[in-house]
Design a protein around this motif. Structure first.
Motif, mmCIF file in Angstrom:
data_model
loop_
_atom_site.group_PDB
_atom_site.id
_atom_site.type_symbol
_atom_site.label_atom_id
_atom_site.label_comp_id
_atom_site.label_asym_id
_atom_site.label_seq_id
_atom_site.Cartn_x
_atom_site.Cartn_y
_atom_site.Cartn_z
ATOM 1 N N VAL A 12 -8.656 0.484 3.307
ATOM 2 C CA VAL A 12 -7.916 -0.631 2.696
ATOM 3 C C VAL A 12 -7.256 -1.476 3.782
ATOM 4 O O VAL A 12 -7.334 -2.709 3.761
ATOM 5 C CB VAL A 12 -6.874 -0.114 1.678
ATOM 6 C CG1 VAL A 12 -6.000 -1.248 1.166
ATOM 7 C CG2 VAL A 12 -7.558 0.597 0.518
ATOM 8 N N LEU B 37 0.891 -1.164 0.000
ATOM 9 C CA LEU B 37 0.000 0.000 0.000
ATOM 10 C C LEU B 37 0.925 1.208 0.000
ATOM 11 O O LEU B 37 1.364 1.660 1.055
ATOM 12 C CB LEU B 37 -0.911 -0.034 1.226
ATOM 13 C CG LEU B 37 -1.964 1.057 1.342
ATOM 14 C CD1 LEU B 37 -2.925 1.017 0.152
ATOM 15 C CD2 LEU B 37 -2.739 0.918 2.640
ATOM 16 N N PRO C 230 0.284 6.346 2.444
ATOM 17 C CA PRO C 230 -0.108 5.931 1.092
ATOM 18 C C PRO C 230 -0.845 7.065 0.376
ATOM 19 O O PRO C 230 -1.528 7.869 1.003
ATOM 20 C CB PRO C 230 -1.040 4.748 1.341
ATOM 21 C CG PRO C 230 -0.635 4.233 2.688
ATOM 22 C CD PRO C 230 -0.230 5.446 3.469
ATOM 23 N N ALA C 231 -0.712 7.103 -0.944
ATOM 24 C CA ALA C 231 -1.289 8.188 -1.736
ATOM 25 C C ALA C 231 -2.807 8.131 -1.825
ATOM 26 O O ALA C 231 -3.446 9.164 -2.009
ATOM 27 C CB ALA C 231 -0.689 8.183 -3.143
ATOM 28 N N CYS C 232 -3.408 6.955 -1.690
ATOM 29 C CA CYS C 232 -4.863 6.865 -1.827
ATOM 30 C C CYS C 232 -5.550 7.440 -0.586
ATOM 31 O O CYS C 232 -5.092 7.251 0.538
ATOM 32 C CB CYS C 232 -5.306 5.436 -2.097
ATOM 33 S SG CYS C 232 -4.962 4.261 -0.784
ATOM 34 N N ASP C 233 -6.654 8.155 -0.813
ATOM 35 C CA ASP C 233 -7.373 8.808 0.284
ATOM 36 C C ASP C 233 -8.004 7.819 1.262
ATOM 37 O O ASP C 233 -8.175 8.135 2.433
ATOM 38 C CB ASP C 233 -8.460 9.737 -0.269
ATOM 39 C CG ASP C 233 -7.874 10.944 -0.982
ATOM 40 O OD1 ASP C 233 -6.732 11.340 -0.654
ATOM 41 O OD2 ASP C 233 -8.565 11.478 -1.862
ATOM 42 N N ASP C 234 -8.357 6.631 0.787
ATOM 43 C CA ASP C 234 -9.050 5.659 1.636
ATOM 44 C C ASP C 234 -8.109 4.576 2.175
ATOM 45 O O ASP C 234 -8.503 3.450 2.413
ATOM 46 C CB ASP C 234 -10.213 5.031 0.878
ATOM 47 C CG ASP C 234 -9.774 4.212 -0.323
ATOM 48 O OD1 ASP C 234 -8.632 4.393 -0.798
ATOM 49 O OD2 ASP C 234 -10.569 3.375 -0.790
ATOM 50 N N TRP C 235 -6.852 4.938 2.435
ATOM 51 C CA TRP C 235 -5.871 3.949 2.867
ATOM 52 C C TRP C 235 -6.277 3.237 4.148
ATOM 53 O O TRP C 235 -6.032 2.040 4.300
ATOM 54 C CB TRP C 235 -4.472 4.542 2.979
ATOM 55 C CG TRP C 235 -4.313 5.626 3.998
ATOM 56 C CD1 TRP C 235 -4.432 6.964 3.794
ATOM 57 C CD2 TRP C 235 -4.019 5.458 5.386
ATOM 58 N NE1 TRP C 235 -4.221 7.644 4.966
ATOM 59 C CE2 TRP C 235 -3.963 6.739 5.959
ATOM 60 C CE3 TRP C 235 -3.781 4.353 6.194
ATOM 61 C CZ2 TRP C 235 -3.699 6.941 7.316
ATOM 62 C CZ3 TRP C 235 -3.508 4.553 7.544
ATOM 63 C CH2 TRP C 235 -3.465 5.831 8.079
#
Length: 98
Positions: free
Chosen positions: A60, A27, A52-57
């Motif tokens: 996840v 991730l 992590p770059a994703c907003d919903d880390w």
């Protein structure tokens, strides 16, 4: 100080590679690790490097551990984002200083 963090990150990376978890999912620079619930180290997020770059880390992470019937645990160290401790404490997540 920056060189200390880089050295810490390198040592943690070497240790994680030398004794990998049974399952790993990346991730960003982090690793989600699971090994049959045996130890917290082997069943925790290897949180070295930036968020992590994703907003919903966080979702996840929680989904990864929920699918394995494990709590979402994080190994937090000097090489983790400085804000991570406070974020996890606010969410009631277990933390382990390495």
């Amino acid at each position: 100080m920056e060189s200390d963090v880089r050295l810490t990150a390198l040592l943690e990376e070497l240790a994680a590679n030398a004794w990998p978890a049974h399952e790993q999912q990346t991730l960003g620079k982090w690793r989600l690790r699971a090994t049959f619930g045996t130890t917290k180290r082997a069943n925790s997020v290897f949180a070295v490097g930036p968020f992590p770059a994703c907003d919903d880390w966080m979702t996840v992470v929680e989904d990864f551990y929920q699918r394995r019937s494990l709590p979402a645990c994080f190994c937090v160290s000097d090489a983790s984002p400085a804000e991570l401790d406070g974020m996890l404490a606010a969410r009631g997540k277990w933390m382990n200083a390495m």
